[in-house]
Design a protein around this motif. Structure first.
Motif, PDB file in Angstrom:
ATOM      1  N   ARG A 204       0.825  -1.201   0.000  1.00 13.30           N
ATOM      2  CA  ARG A 204       0.000   0.000   0.000  1.00 13.30           C
ATOM      3  C   ARG A 204       0.867   1.262   0.000  1.00 13.30           C
ATOM      4  N   ARG A 205       1.988   1.233   0.723  1.00 11.82           N
ATOM      5  CA  ARG A 205       2.872   2.415   0.745  1.00 11.82           C
ATOM      6  C   ARG A 205       3.530   2.632  -0.613  1.00 11.82           C
ATOM      7  N   ALA A 206       3.924   1.538  -1.264  1.00 13.00           N
ATOM      8  CA  ALA A 206       4.510   1.673  -2.599  1.00 13.00           C
ATOM      9  C   ALA A 206       3.474   2.197  -3.582  1.00 13.00           C
ATOM     10  N   GLU A 207       2.224   1.749  -3.434  1.00 13.66           N
ATOM     11  CA  GLU A 207       1.152   2.238  -4.303  1.00 13.66           C
ATOM     12  C   GLU A 207       1.040   3.758  -4.244  1.00 13.66           C
ATOM     13  N   ARG A 208       1.122   4.315  -3.047  1.00 10.99           N
ATOM     14  CA  ARG A 208       0.957   5.763  -2.890  1.00 10.99           C
ATOM     15  C   ARG A 208       2.032   6.537  -3.652  1.00 10.99           C
ATOM     16  N   ASP A 209       3.223   5.945  -3.764  1.00 17.24           N
ATOM     17  CA  ASP A 209       4.290   6.610  -4.531  1.00 17.24           C
ATOM     18  C   ASP A 209       3.912   6.759  -5.999  1.00 17.24           C
ATOM     19  N   TYR A 210       3.071   5.833  -6.498  1.00 15.70           N
ATOM     20  CA  TYR A 210       2.675   5.846  -7.905  1.00 15.70           C
ATOM     21  C   TYR A 210       1.213   6.278  -8.091  1.00 15.70           C
ATOM     22  N   LEU A 211       0.594   6.790  -7.010  1.00 12.38           N
ATOM     23  CA  LEU A 211      -0.798   7.272  -7.055  1.00 12.38           C
ATOM     24  C   LEU A 211      -1.746   6.160  -7.500  1.00 12.38           C
ATOM     25  N   LEU A 212      -1.556   4.958  -6.921  1.00  9.47           N
ATOM     26  CA  LEU A 212      -2.382   3.806  -7.254  1.00  9.47           C
ATOM     27  C   LEU A 212      -3.125   3.324  -6.013  1.00  9.47           C
ATOM     28  N   GLU A 213      -4.106   2.457  -6.223  1.00  7.73           N
ATOM     29  CA  GLU A 213      -4.778   1.783  -5.115  1.00  7.73           C
ATOM     30  C   GLU A 213      -5.349   0.469  -5.614  1.00  7.73           C
ATOM     31  N   ASN A 214      -5.623  -0.431  -4.670  1.00  2.00           N
ATOM     32  CA  ASN A 214      -6.247  -1.732  -4.940  1.00  2.00           C
ATOM     33  C   ASN A 214      -5.406  -2.634  -5.847  1.00  2.00           C
ATOM     34  N   SER A 215      -4.088  -2.570  -5.715  1.00  7.75           N
ATOM     35  CA  SER A 215      -3.229  -3.507  -6.450  1.00  7.75           C
ATOM     36  C   SER A 215      -3.365  -4.895  -5.846  1.00  7.75           C
ATOM     37  N   ALA A 216      -3.296  -5.913  -6.678  1.00  4.24           N
ATOM     38  CA  ALA A 216      -3.410  -7.303  -6.224  1.00  4.24           C
ATOM     39  C   ALA A 216      -2.015  -7.896  -6.050  1.00  4.24           C
ATOM     40  N   LEU A 217      -1.711  -8.367  -4.842  1.00  5.23           N
ATOM     41  CA  LEU A 217      -0.432  -9.028  -4.580  1.00  5.23           C
ATOM     42  C   LEU A 217      -0.444 -10.405  -5.247  1.00  5.23           C
ATOM     43  N   LEU A 218       0.484 -10.631  -6.174  1.00  2.00           N
ATOM     44  CA  LEU A 218       0.530 -11.897  -6.895  1.00  2.00           C
ATOM     45  C   LEU A 218       1.334 -12.955  -6.140  1.00  2.00           C
ATOM     46  N   PHE A 219       2.560 -12.619  -5.754  1.00  2.00           N
ATOM     47  CA  PHE A 219       3.389 -13.555  -4.999  1.00  2.00           C
ATOM     48  C   PHE A 219       4.584 -12.821  -4.419  1.00  2.00           C
ATOM     49  N   ILE A 220       5.342 -13.524  -3.583  1.00  3.07           N
ATOM     50  CA  ILE A 220       6.518 -12.963  -2.929  1.00  3.07           C
ATOM     51  C   ILE A 220       7.739 -13.746  -3.387  1.00  3.07           C
ATOM     52  N   GLY A 221       8.745 -13.050  -3.882  1.00  6.75           N
ATOM     53  CA  GLY A 221       9.968 -13.697  -4.337  1.00  6.75           C
ATOM     54  C   GLY A 221      11.077 -13.533  -3.315  1.00  6.75           C
ATOM     55  N   ARG A 222      11.893 -14.571  -3.161  1.00  4.54           N
ATOM     56  CA  ARG A 222      13.024 -14.543  -2.236  1.00  4.54           C
ATOM     57  C   ARG A 222      14.208 -15.262  -2.857  1.00  4.54           C
ATOM     58  N   GLU A 223      15.383 -14.941  -2.380  1.00  3.07           N
ATOM     59  CA  GLU A 223      16.591 -15.693  -2.716  1.00  3.07           C
ATOM     60  C   GLU A 223      17.023 -16.424  -1.456  1.00  3.07           C
ATOM     61  N   GLU A 224      16.648 -17.688  -1.330  1.00  8.59           N
ATOM     62  CA  GLU A 224      16.931 -18.457  -0.121  1.00  8.59           C
ATOM     63  C   GLU A 224      18.420 -18.674   0.053  1.00  8.59           C
TER      64      GLU A 224
END
Length: 228
Positions: free
Chosen positions: A42-62
């Protein structure tokens, strides 16, 4: 000047107040971390003046000791977001973020100097199989020779999750091949060699092998800060 002596209850209240002030200062220094991954998004959305983005997945480097904990991949219509975050003692702190405008809702990213390792992310849930084809056109000199040639590399996608495939493009020539072409390719894969232009094509298929979608690109985005 002497301060009045505090009783036990007053000392406890003072200590709690000092702890609260210290936590507030720490939060301020960390730019007030979010408590959840959705809060980071949600905080990143505000930087781009967006709302209601859908989280698809989380990536990591284990298993790696990088500062960043992971990357959130999200979609907002034709826009795709990648947001790095770090886990702190007080919550999740947002890091780098990027936004990409893709009319078909599919983004291809590379985290190497050219697309040796590629991830496709976005509207991929209907695909059963994915294939990445990259034609490289070399133009320049290497090893005392002038080059003006091209070769096509193809990789089968490995399903990472519902919204992504990963690809690994391997050299064409064997390590034992000592031909000038093989030496040039090895130099190229190591980050040297002639100048080059790439022509990537992503193809998506259903379970019967029918082509569902073909995406032609001028190049593949290179983002080495992302976690997959």
């Amino acid at each position: 000047m002497r301060f009045p002596k505090l009783n036990r209850k007053q000392k406890i209240a003072r200590n709690f107040l000092l702890i609260a002030l210290a936590l507030l200062l720490f939060e301020w220094l960390l730019h007030f971390p979010a408590l959840t991954k959705e809060g980071v998004l949600r905080r990143a959305e505000r930087d781009y003046l967006l709302e209601n983005s859908a989280l698809l997945f989380i990536g990591r480097e284990e298993g790696l000791s990088h500062f960043r904990e992971g990357t959130l991949y999200a979609r907002n219509g034709d826009l795709l977001l990648a947001v790095n975050y770090d886990r702190t003692a007080l919550g999740l702190q947002a890091g780098f973020s990027e936004i990409y405008d893709e009319p078909d809702g599919i983004l291809c990213l590379s985290r190497d100097w050219w697309p040796l390792e590629v991830m496709a992310v976005g509207a991929l849930e209907e695909a059963d199989r994915a294939e990445l084809e990259v034609t490289i056109h070399w133009d320049g000199s290497s090893g005392g020779r002038e080059w003006d040639t091209q070769r096509t590399y193809t990789a089968e996608g490995q399903r990472k999750n519902e919204y992504s495939f990963t690809f690994h493009l391997a050299p064409y020539y064997a390590e034992a091949d000592n031909s000038p072409e093989a030496e040039m390719e090895r130099s190229f894969f190591d980050g040297g060699g002639p100048n080059f232009a790439q022509t990537p094509v992503l193809r998506l298929y259903d379970a019967e092998g029918t082509l569902l979608h073909e995406k032609s690109m001028d190049y593949i985005e290179w983002e080495n800060f992302l976690h997959w």
